[in-house]
Write a protein that holds these residues in place. Structure first.
Motif, PDB file in Angstrom:
ATOM      1  N   ASP A  52       0.753  -1.276   0.112  1.00 43.35           N
ATOM      2  CA  ASP A  52      -0.008  -0.081   0.012  1.00 43.35           C
ATOM      3  C   ASP A  52       1.079   1.253  -0.058  1.00 43.35           C
ATOM      4  O   ASP A  52       1.470   1.580   0.990  1.00 43.35           O
ATOM      5  N   LEU A  53       0.877   2.021  -1.155  1.00 45.87           N
ATOM      6  CA  LEU A  53       1.864   3.129  -1.195  1.00 45.87           C
ATOM      7  C   LEU A  53       1.721   4.124  -0.336  1.00 45.87           C
ATOM      8  O   LEU A  53       2.366   4.671   0.344  1.00 45.87           O
ATOM      9  N   GLU A  54       0.517   4.326   0.273  1.00 43.47           N
ATOM     10  CA  GLU A  54       0.298   5.614   1.274  1.00 43.47           C
ATOM     11  C   GLU A  54       0.577   5.154   2.511  1.00 43.47           C
ATOM     12  O   GLU A  54       1.272   5.786   3.397  1.00 43.47           O
ATOM     13  N   GLU A  55       0.462   3.732   2.953  1.00 42.21           N
ATOM     14  CA  GLU A  55       0.948   3.387   4.255  1.00 42.21           C
ATOM     15  C   GLU A  55       2.682   3.171   4.270  1.00 42.21           C
ATOM     16  O   GLU A  55       3.311   3.604   5.204  1.00 42.21           O
ATOM     17  N   LEU A  56       3.062   2.998   3.071  1.00 42.94           N
ATOM     18  CA  LEU A  56       4.381   2.874   2.681  1.00 42.94           C
ATOM     19  C   LEU A  56       5.007   4.401   3.047  1.00 42.94           C
ATOM     20  O   LEU A  56       5.997   4.759   3.895  1.00 42.94           O
ATOM     21  N   LYS A  57       4.335   5.269   2.496  1.00 43.68           N
ATOM     22  CA  LYS A  57       4.696   6.794   2.558  1.00 43.68           C
ATOM     23  C   LYS A  57       4.629   7.333   3.977  1.00 43.68           C
ATOM     24  O   LYS A  57       5.571   8.271   4.484  1.00 43.68           O
ATOM     25  N   ASN A  58       3.693   6.772   4.477  1.00 42.67           N
ATOM     26  CA  ASN A  58       3.522   7.244   5.949  1.00 42.67           C
ATOM     27  C   ASN A  58       4.392   6.430   6.939  1.00 42.67           C
ATOM     28  O   ASN A  58       4.414   6.786   8.231  1.00 42.67           O
ATOM     29  N   ARG A  59       5.090   5.605   6.340  1.00 41.45           N
ATOM     30  CA  ARG A  59       6.125   4.531   7.323  1.00 41.45           C
ATOM     31  C   ARG A  59       5.157   3.855   8.289  1.00 41.45           C
ATOM     32  O   ARG A  59       5.798   3.512   9.252  1.00 41.45           O
ATOM     33  N   ASP A  60       4.039   3.267   7.904  1.00 39.32           N
ATOM     34  CA  ASP A  60       2.956   2.421   8.530  1.00 39.32           C
ATOM     35  C   ASP A  60       3.521   0.999   8.462  1.00 39.32           C
ATOM     36  O   ASP A  60       3.120   0.182   9.306  1.00 39.32           O
ATOM     37  N   ILE A  61       4.199   0.533   7.359  1.00 41.53           N
ATOM     38  CA  ILE A  61       4.773  -0.724   7.157  1.00 41.53           C
ATOM     39  C   ILE A  61       5.992  -0.674   7.258  1.00 41.53           C
ATOM     40  O   ILE A  61       6.895   0.463   6.637  1.00 41.53           O
ATOM     41  N   ILE A  81      14.707  -7.629  14.151  1.00 41.12           N
ATOM     42  CA  ILE A  81      15.255  -6.590  14.625  1.00 41.12           C
ATOM     43  C   ILE A  81      16.619  -6.153  14.165  1.00 41.12           C
ATOM     44  O   ILE A  81      17.474  -6.910  14.113  1.00 41.12           O
ATOM     45  N   ILE A  82      16.663  -4.865  13.680  1.00 39.45           N
ATOM     46  CA  ILE A  82      17.776  -4.414  12.911  1.00 39.45           C
ATOM     47  C   ILE A  82      18.416  -3.681  14.330  1.00 39.45           C
ATOM     48  O   ILE A  82      17.959  -2.625  14.793  1.00 39.45           O
ATOM     49  N   ASP A  83      19.926  -3.708  14.394  1.00 37.58           N
ATOM     50  CA  ASP A  83      20.427  -2.843  15.357  1.00 37.58           C
ATOM     51  C   ASP A  83      21.925  -2.360  14.167  1.00 37.58           C
ATOM     52  O   ASP A  83      22.588  -3.190  13.888  1.00 37.58           O
ATOM     53  N   SER A  84      21.918  -1.085  13.935  1.00 40.08           N
ATOM     54  CA  SER A  84      22.806  -0.491  12.936  1.00 40.08           C
ATOM     55  C   SER A  84      23.074   1.091  13.440  1.00 40.08           C
ATOM     56  O   SER A  84      22.466   1.235  14.641  1.00 40.08           O
ATOM     57  N   PRO A  85      24.253   1.470  12.758  1.00 40.39           N
ATOM     58  CA  PRO A  85      24.596   2.678  13.142  1.00 40.39           C
ATOM     59  C   PRO A  85      23.696   3.957  13.035  1.00 40.39           C
ATOM     60  O   PRO A  85      23.624   5.063  13.596  1.00 40.39           O
ATOM     61  N   ASN A  86      22.610   3.546  12.089  1.00 40.23           N
ATOM     62  CA  ASN A  86      21.545   4.514  11.612  1.00 40.23           C
ATOM     63  C   ASN A  86      20.365   4.132  12.695  1.00 40.23           C
ATOM     64  O   ASN A  86      19.439   3.351  12.215  1.00 40.23           O
ATOM     65  N   GLN A  87      20.096   5.021  13.730  1.00 36.97           N
ATOM     66  CA  GLN A  87      19.050   4.810  14.701  1.00 36.97           C
ATOM     67  C   GLN A  87      17.758   4.783  14.025  1.00 36.97           C
ATOM     68  O   GLN A  87      16.556   4.162  14.446  1.00 36.97           O
ATOM     69  N   LYS A  88      17.380   5.419  12.883  1.00 38.98           N
ATOM     70  CA  LYS A  88      16.305   5.659  12.303  1.00 38.98           C
ATOM     71  C   LYS A  88      15.841   4.495  11.452  1.00 38.98           C
ATOM     72  O   LYS A  88      14.624   4.121  11.227  1.00 38.98           O
ATOM     73  N   VAL A  89      16.594   3.402  11.023  1.00 38.63           N
ATOM     74  CA  VAL A  89      16.303   2.203  10.677  1.00 38.63           C
ATOM     75  C   VAL A  89      16.073   1.048  11.802  1.00 38.63           C
ATOM     76  O   VAL A  89      15.651   0.024  11.423  1.00 38.63           O
ATOM     77  N   SER A 112       9.507   4.475   0.441  1.00 38.04           N
ATOM     78  CA  SER A 112       8.939   5.063  -0.480  1.00 38.04           C
ATOM     79  C   SER A 112       9.992   5.920  -1.427  1.00 38.04           C
ATOM     80  O   SER A 112      11.083   6.283  -0.675  1.00 38.04           O
ATOM     81  N   GLU A 113       9.645   6.212  -2.535  1.00 39.36           N
ATOM     82  CA  GLU A 113      10.672   6.755  -3.568  1.00 39.36           C
ATOM     83  C   GLU A 113      11.231   8.412  -3.022  1.00 39.36           C
ATOM     84  O   GLU A 113      12.265   8.604  -3.088  1.00 39.36           O
ATOM     85  N   ASP A 114      10.242   8.935  -2.437  1.00 38.40           N
ATOM     86  CA  ASP A 114      10.689  10.247  -1.805  1.00 38.40           C
ATOM     87  C   ASP A 114      10.964  10.363  -0.415  1.00 38.40           C
ATOM     88  O   ASP A 114      10.861  11.415   0.202  1.00 38.40           O
ATOM     89  N   ASP A 115      11.238   9.252   0.185  1.00 36.65           N
ATOM     90  CA  ASP A 115      11.497   9.216   1.411  1.00 36.65           C
ATOM     91  C   ASP A 115      12.827   9.594   2.119  1.00 36.65           C
ATOM     92  O   ASP A 115      13.735   9.491   1.702  1.00 36.65           O
ATOM     93  N   THR A 116      12.743  10.568   3.083  1.00 36.14           N
ATOM     94  CA  THR A 116      13.962  11.117   3.364  1.00 36.14           C
ATOM     95  C   THR A 116      14.393  10.793   4.770  1.00 36.14           C
ATOM     96  O   THR A 116      15.266  11.217   5.403  1.00 36.14           O
ATOM     97  N   HIS A 117      13.056  10.189   5.513  1.00 34.40           N
ATOM     98  CA  HIS A 117      13.236  10.287   6.903  1.00 34.40           C
ATOM     99  C   HIS A 117      14.400   9.099   7.380  1.00 34.40           C
ATOM    100  O   HIS A 117      15.136   9.661   8.298  1.00 34.40           O
ATOM    101  N   TYR A 118      14.587   8.069   6.717  1.00 30.70           N
ATOM    102  CA  TYR A 118      15.636   7.309   7.168  1.00 30.70           C
ATOM    103  C   TYR A 118      17.147   7.685   6.852  1.00 30.70           C
ATOM    104  O   TYR A 118      17.946   6.968   7.364  1.00 30.70           O
TER     105      TYR A 118
END
Length: 131
Positions: A52-61, A81-89, A112-118
């Protein structure tokens, strides 16, 4: 304080009793649900889930693809569970897809193609383990 070293035997026993605590070291990359990065039906994953592109864009999935070698340890639908240097992922992601057979020891975050959050700029090493 006295520092004590564990013998190789003790370390080996500990590891054999607790491998799930260590996890697997992988390279994290990312992909977008588009034909150029997937196939002719980019909104359907390998386990037949529909993105669902809307859920993906909202980072609900938070879904990932794994390299095929990791399917010896992990299965479709597993939460890792991911444990990495990037806390956002970091945190929980669910396996819904597989990567091209040329990749090993790798996970691909679905974003999402325009995601900058991560803040995904360069691939990073991480540790993963099942929940």
């Amino acid at each position: 304080y006295k520092i004590m070293k564990a013998s190789e035997e003790e370390l080996s026993e500990w590891y054999m009793d607790s491998p799930e605590e260590i996890g697997d070291t992988v390279l994290i990359t990312w992909y977008n649900p588009c034909e150029s990065q997937c196939d002719s039906d980019p909104l359907v994953t390998a386990d037949m889930s529909v993105i669902d592109l809307e859920e993906l864009k909202n980072r609900d999935i938070r879904w990932i693809a794994v390299s095929r070698d990791l399917l010896e340890t992990y299965s479709m639908g597993d939460t890792i569970i991911i444990d990495s240097p990037n806390q956002k992922v970091n945190g929980e992601w669910v396996i819904h897809d597989v990567m091209n057979k040329r990749f090993t020891k790798r996970i691909d975050l679905l974003v999402s193609e325009d995601d900058t959050h991560y803040e995904l700029r360069m691939p990073k090493m991480a540790t993963i383990k099942k929940v």
